[in-house]
Each structure stands twice: as structure tokens, then as C-alpha cells.
Design a protein around this motif. Sequence first.
Motif: not given
Lengths: 222, 315, 667
Positions: A24-25, A28-29, A100-101, A104, B184, B294-295, B298, B302
Motif C-alpha cells: 500500500f505504501a 501511495s508513493q 492516490i486516494p 487506495m 495510521a 491525501e496524507f 492514507t 490504512l
Amino acid sequence: MTAMTELVGQLINLLASILLMLAFAMISQRRILSLIHLFTAQGAVLVAATVVVGYATQQPHLYLSAGITLLLKVILIPLLLHRVIARLDVRWDVETLINIPTTMIIGIALVIFAFDLALPISKLSVSVARGTLGIALACVLLSFLMMITRSKAVPQVIAFLSMENGLFFAATSATYGMPMVVELGIALDVLVGILILGVFMFQIREQFDSLDISHLEKLKED
Amino acid sequence: MSWLGVFSQLLEIVMALLLAPLLSGWINQWRAWLQNKSAPSVLQPYRMLHKLFNKESVLAEHASPLFRGAPYIVFGCMALASAIIPTLSTDLPLSPAADAIALVGLFAFARVFISLAAMDVGTSFGTLGARREMLIGFLAEPALLMVLFSASLISKSTSLTTIVETLAHRDLTIYPSLAFAGVAFIIVSLAENARVPVDNPATHLELTMIHEALILEYSGRHLALLEWGASLKLFAYSCIGLALFLPWGIAEAQAPLALLLAMPVLILKLAIGGALLAVLETVSAKMRIFRVPEFLATAFLLAVIGMLVHILVRG
Amino acid sequence: MNWVHLDWVLLVVAAWLLIGVAGVFALRRLTLVARVLFPAGGAFGLLLFGVALSSVMSSPEVAVLPIGLPSLPFHFRLDSLSAFFLMVIGSVSAGVSAFAAGYFRKGEGTPPGLLALEYHLFLASMALVVLADDAYAFMVMWETMALSSFFLVTANHRIVEIQRAGYLYLLIAHIGAISILLCFGVLQANTGDYTFASMRVQALSPFWASVAFLLALFGFGAKAGIVPLHVWLPEAHPAAPSPVSALMSGVMLKTAIYGVLRVFFDLLHTTVWWWGLLLLAVGLTTALFGVVFAAVQVDMKRLLAYSSIENIGLLFAGIGLTVLFSAFGMQPMAALALTAVLYHVASHAFFKSLLFVGTGAVLHATGERNLGKLGGLIRTMPWVAWVTLVAVLASAGLPPLGGFVSEWLLLQSFLFSSGLPSSFLDMLIPVFAALIALIAALAGYTMVKFFGVIFLGQPREEKLARARDAGGWERIGMAWLVGGCLALGLFPVQFIALIDPVTRVLVGAGLGETVNDSGWLLVPVAIERASYGPAIFLLGVAASFALAFLLVRLLYHGRLRRAAPWDCGYRWQNARMQDTAEGFGQPIRQIFEPFFRMERELPTPFDAEPRYRVSVADHFWHWLYVPLGRAVERLASLIGLLQQGRIAVYLLYSFVTLIAVLVVVKQ
């Protein structure tokens, strides 16, 4: 089941989860350099998982395969990738095709799908870590998703390699590894694959002055 | 309800109120050291609070009672929050009044009031800060809730004391879902406490500030209460983190000796955690405000994946 | 004479009808209508509340009224479910009627007497919908309700937008009604007996049960405003006068929820698990859609209308969860989810009515609905502002108010759901719970925007400085509604005791026993699992507030100086430099961009008069309704071919029809 095997099972579950988290990282990178770091970490987790499975099941050949993985995926390929991006000078952020969201969220849907798919199979399995098959499958699907959503060649190659990681993990955790010959063959394949892809990337770059693979669309005959 | 319970409850509140500024001072000290600056004393936040309380409050001409009341409400919410979270003992008489969901609601309550207060005076910065705070809040709040739910799924309870008791007294069991929840949680607490990748507590640079823009119009005792409230919030978040991910050392009911031991253990854990936070803040760069959703998204996702992993591994 | 509850309820209905008729005789006498008729209606609302409260616990009562067609009398039945909804109708309408007594002014469209007729007819029909015990009575009342509310919506019928809103509302209401009628047709299972009593004993095959389910979902969903049948709601609710908007959003939407509960759990006693999944998906989509649109609105009443869509979505999601649990035979869990739904029905009724009457007061004081022209009203209208703040907090789902309790119960039912027989569902549940949490947090965002832009900051127009606070009757009405919001927030245990008999009737289990054992703490399952004590919660915050205040005063001082706000070094700072409503919604517009159909007009750097314009529209309108409208028009023009204008041709049609009918009859 003794306390020891239970602990090993939990340990493998944990490593599997870390593998999934790394997948997942990676999704989103944006930065290629961080992608390589994540890929290296994924390799390291894979090595650890192989060693644990090998220890738990008393199968020495798994140690060997862990060694190969270490050599190949933690040291050699990251080194190669670092050199490639240094030569091509592509260290900056790369925008993805889908934001990115959203990626995900699609990823979560894939995870649910993979888990649901794997659940009946893992119920049959007698392996120490039954839940891991679903996670491994999810890792494979996520890497595939990453290949789709990236427009540059280097992230795609990394996604391809991480997909291979997922497959390898599935094999290790569910069936205690493949026969040695197959494993060596795969290792060789990956190595050759990365060399060919590396050459390929330089070729693309020379032809189009960019690594953006959307240029490949021009090759289509109208 | 036992007398020991009442005692540990009071002890917890007093400790939170007194130690919270110290934690902020400790983190600031570490930050300065890591950045090769000469560090302020660890007691600096206390001096600051004292100075601010002594000053007279300057209020905007047309500020409404809401503006004056908000600092007290925020402070009250944070004090109650630190009373609910089991930091020293799980034998807390106040704890059944609010479980994990109500705790998140409590933080949301404080956030809504501080944002409304910021909009009250009607300056451009106040409204900007309010909007950004709510923007962060609407993603951080569900993410925090999902982190707490990951722990609830394990203990089959949303009561914080039960969660801590289950997690602290398990046989050596590894919960992969907590690994996701942990990552998270770190993201959420950085955002909620105005820490570096999201906001900078030390800046007054106009375009980037969030928390400072909210409290720009406050001065004197009101500002002191808000600052104290902010350090209480950081303290509370640290304690949630410790309770979920490192619950060992928290005393249970009918264990006065363990209660004595719990305090130094907690301080040690907080000291290490604070130093790590300072490291994290130093090595990361502040991100653009539109990267923040976005951060946080995530973090939210997660935590959701963590819950899924829990179901898979259990199933 | 020995009166049972049902007789009292019918008395209230009759009184409302009489008040309405009296309105016709006092057509233009505003004082009489406002000072006598509306307060009397409110008093009967209180009576209804009292009667319903005492009948929740008692056994069902039935009555047959020989009105209507000769062989089709109206059947009425008062059971716990009806009583619960009557309670909501009575209590909320009491507050709204008191507010309305001070609200209606001279020279606003329809004469006041006529409004009083429509208003009380509307109230009476809602009460009878909930009482009806046969399809015939139900449909008659349902249609009366739709028509009376249509006339109320079009009270200002000279404005073109209001006319359009009214017709759109009428159209969708009728399409929904047809679907409900068809649903009853399936439910009676060829017996020809349309009483609910007969439908209850029919055993439908799974296929026909599912057909009935889908028809009911469509029909009641159209009334409730689920996506994609929601388009009428943000048009019609703002168009109506504020007390009517309050009733429509607060109470009328709940009759649709009543219908859903009645059909799913009472008439159709079998449940299939995928119904629950469908309801969950529809409900959560609706809720997310509603809240995201609410966050970007610039008209205060439209914002509230979208927020109603959100709440309806949450209610449908809760019903979905209940269906899911009861399909798998997990009755205690189903009771928990259903309790959350019913709790939310009541708390949404109170806080949404309060919000709507609050906007009504603002509208009368300022003449503005546009958020961009309001601001700073807490200083000129403190009463309305503080009362609205309570509703805003409840709507944002914050403790210790009513909105939080229902949200808490709903999340609890999601959390304790693990152990569903299907692993796939098991994994979907956390995702749904996450969505609920996200929606609740977004509701907080929306409500901060709503309150902050209207009541806080500096006034954006000069005339706002002259705004006057609400009058006496309006204050009484709002105070009653605020009392409801606070009571629902602080006394969940006592209120759940009232919900318990309803859930026992519908899903065969209730929370009453576990909840009553624990006194002041709300404990749905067991104290180790979850507990919440709003009163202690409030006391805790209040005590810390008071202590902090006292200590600061004692140890330090209370000196205060007023000065101009800091102006950031500019020469002046004015109201136009505050964030606008558009500005506050901008992050949401950016994050949830795919939800909106946006049109932006950006100025170039060289414009002499730069203009920035952005309009946000609904995809469904363009994707679904516009093509549908075109298709209907095309069909209509095809049918138009039949119209030839010659008598002979028309006679031929009749003749062909007659022959066809005869052929059919012969076979």
C-alpha cells in the motif's frame, strides 16, 4: 499445536501484514527513490518470512532460498535500480494516472476480493499461517494495480518486481516453498528480466527523450 | 467504585494537567538539540503559561460570548479526555461515561468550538484557520475512530479500560492489525496536534499556519488556556498511543503497588515517545496544504485495511 | 364513556381538521389565525404526544371507521410502532405550530386562513398515515399528505422556481405512490383483501417477497429522498415557508421511514440477506452524497435540505443493518441497529425542525437566504443564534446531544456485528463503519460552515445590523424544540425504554432490560463492552469549565480590554475579507470533485471587471432525469399520432377496443 508453532504463525501473519502495508505504501508513493527503498524493505521482509517458515518447518532448503532472495532482491536489484535512476536522472515525483486516494480505495476493494477468494482455500490449508494466502494474493493484485496506474517506466518495473515478491511469498507461506530448481529458475528469470527491462528503458529514453510510456502509443500504426 | 479508584482518577487528572506542559517542553528541547540550536529550558512552557495568565486579555470589539467561552470549553474537553484515557490505572470511575467513540466525539466537540470561535471575530485569518482545521478534522476524526476500532475488534469492546486490560494481559500474541493501526495513528496524531508534516507549531508564517491562525485573536488568559489545552491534547494523544500499542505497566483495580509503579513507567514511555516525535518532526518536511487530505486519507484507509486484516487472520 | 388511546388520537386528528376548517372562515384575519388557530393546533400536538407516550407500552388497539366507499371502511390500528411515530409527529408539530403562530405575516402569498387549512390537513394526514391499517386508507392518507404539502410548498406560487419545485415534487411523489400501490398489490397475494391484518398472515414466495421489497424501497425511497430519487428534495424543502420546511424535513420524511419499517418488518415477515446489503449500499451512497452536497451549498435552506438527505441515508443504512441481522437470525443485534434507527428518527426530527425554524427566523429578520449575504447575527439575534447552536451541535453528531447517541448506537451495532455467517459480509462491515464515521465527520464540517457563516464573523451586508431577534411565540416554539434536543441527548436510557416495545414488535428483541439495569449509563450490551453516560459527560466538561474559570480568577485576575481585531498590517479590514460560504466549501469541492458537475468561469488577468462564478450541479439530473424527460416527450409525441381530429377515427378506436375486450373476455 504447541505455543511455539502458534507464535511462529503469528509472526508470519505479522510479516505478511507488513508486506501488505508496504504494497500500500508503494501505491501511495510518488517518489521513485522512496519506491526503491520500499521495494528493498519488501525484499527484507520476504527474507525474514522465508527464514521463519524454514525454521518452523525444519526445511533447510528454505534457508538457501532466503539467501538467494537476500542477494537478489535486497542487494542486487535495488543497486541496479539506483544506478538506473542515477543514469536516467529520474528521482523526482511522478504523478500517477489515477489520484492516490482513489487508487487506495480500489486497493481496498481488491483486498476484500482477494481475502474472500483466499478464505475457502486457506481453510483447507494445514500450513502454520493460514491467513497469509489472502494477503499474498492481495499483494500481487495491488502490484498489478500499481503497474496500471503508473505512467513512467521505472515505477512499472518496480511494480512488476513487487508482484513477483507477492507470488514468492504465497509459495513460501502456503506450500513451504517451491522445488529448488523452480526457485533458482525464477531467480534467474527475474535477474535476466531486470537486465532486459533496464536495456529497454534506456532504449525508450533514447527514442523519445523521456521515460513516459505513453509515447509508446505512437508506435501503433494508424 | 472504590476509594482507590477515586484516588487513581484524581491522580490521573492532576498528573495530566501538570505533566502536559512538561511534555511539550521536552519535545521542544529535543527539537532544538536535533537542529543544533541551543535549547530552551524544559520548564519554558510553564513560564509561558504564567506570563500569559498574568497579562490582561485583549478582546476584539465585537467578539461574542462564544469567543470568550471557547478557551474554557476546549480546556475542559481536554481535561476530561485525559481523565478518561487509562494512563496509570484501569480502575477509573469516570471511564464508563465515555468509551472510545465518545472520546473521539469529545475531541470533535473541542474542535468545533475552537473553529467557531475563530470565525467569530471575522478576520481573514480566523476563518482560514477554521476552514483548515475542519478540513483536517473531517479526515483525522474517522481515521482515529478506525484506529480505536481496530483495537476494539481485538478486545470486542469499545470501552477504553477493557481494551487496555485485554491488550496488556494477553499471552504473547501478535496482532498484525495493530501494525496498520499504529502507522495510521502516528499520522493522525501528527495532524491533530499540529505537528510538522502537516502544520508547524513554531511558525507564524501566514500562508502555512493552521493552528496558529485559529488562535491568532486570543491573548492573555484565554491564550494561556488554549496553549495548555493544546499540550493536554498532545498528552492525551500520546497516552492513547501508549495505551493501545504499549499497554504494559498500567495498573489494574485493587493494586495500589502497581499504581505506584505505573507513574515512573509512564513518564519513561512518554520521554522516549516525545524524543521520537521530535526526531520524526526533524526528518520530515512540511507538506503543501492540499497534500494533507491525501496524507490523512492514507491513514484512514490504512486503519480500515488493518481491520480487514484482523478479520482475515482471525477467520 | 370509556376512551382508549386510539379514540384520543382520532380526537386530535378531528380537532386538527376542525381548526383547518375554521381557517377557511377566517381567511384573511391574520391575528385570529396566528394567535388562536396555530397555538390551538400546537396544543393538540402536545395532547397527541401525551397520548402516544402512554400508548407505546400498551397492546395494539383497532378501530374501523365507516367512511369512504360503502364496502371499504377505513381500518385504523395503534400499535407500538404507530405510537412511536405519533409521538414524534405530536411533539415536533407542537413546537413548530407555536413557532408558526409568530411566523406568518401579512402579504406573503397564500392568505393565512388557507395556510392554516393546508397546514392542519397536512398534520392530520400524517397522523392517519401512521394509523392506517389497510392499503386503501393508507393510500388515501398518503395522497392527502402529498397534496396538502404540495399546496404548502407552493404558498408563494407566483415565483416561477417555486412552481417548478412544486411540480417536480408532485411528480416524484406520485411515481412513488404508484410503486407503493403496486407493492400492496403484491402483498395481498391474490386474496383481494387489502387490510394489513390479512397481509400479515400471507406467506409470500421469496421471489414475490423480493418484488414487494423492491417496490416498497422505490416508493418510500422516493418520498424519503434516497439517491437517485432525491432531486425534488433540495428544490421543494427550501421553497416552502420555514415552519412547513421544518415539518417536511423533520416529520414527513419520517413517514416514509415508517412505511419502510411497516412493510419490511411487519407485513413482510421474511427477510433475505441481500436486501440488507442493498439497503446499506443505497443508504450510505445517499448519506455521502447528501453531506458532500450540503458542504458546498450557498443557500442556507438548501444546505439543510441536503443535510436531510444525508440523515435519511443514515437511517436507510441502519435499516439495512437491521435487515441483515434479522435475516441471519441475530435478533439482539438487529434490535440494537433498529434502536439506533428509531433514536435517529426522533433526534433528527427535533434538530432538523429547529434548524429550519431558525433559518425562518433569520429569513424574516434579514430577508436573505444566501449565506454570502449573512454574517454576524449572533450579536443582533442572540436568542436565535444560541438556540440554533444547540441544533447545530446535535446535527454535527457531537456529544452530549441526541445526534451523537444514535450515531454511537449505530457504530456499536456495526462493531459487534463480527460473526456474520458470510466472510464477505464480515469484511464489508468495517468498510461501512468507516463510511459512517466519515459521513459524521463531514456533517460536522457542514454544520460549522452553516453556523459560522450565518451567525459569526462580521455582517456581510449593512442591513443585517438592523435585524431583530425572534418574537415571543417563535421563542416558545424554539425553546420546546431545544428542550427536545437536550432531553434526547441527556436521557438516552429513558428514551430507549420507550423504543424497546417497538423493537420487540418488529424484530422480537429489545434493549430495554440491559439498558434499564445500568441506571444513568447507556449500556447496550454489557458494561465491559461499551458504555456512555451523557450526563456525566456534560457534568465533566462543565465542572472543568467552571473550575478553570474560578481558578484563573482567583489565582490571577479577570482584566479585559476591548480593542480592534488585529488587522495583519493592512490599512483596513472589512467584512468582505472573511471567508465566504463558497470559500468554506472549496476544500470539499476539490476533494470530492467527481461528485459534482461544476461549471467555472474564471476571469483573465486583463478583465476590467473580473468575475468569478462557479456553479455546482447534480450529475443525476443530467445523466438520469434529462434523458428520461426527453424519452417521455418522445413517447408522448408518438401517442400524439393517434390524435387525428376526425370523429370517425375516434369512434374507430372505441370500436377496436370494444372488439378486443370482447375477444379477451370470451377466452
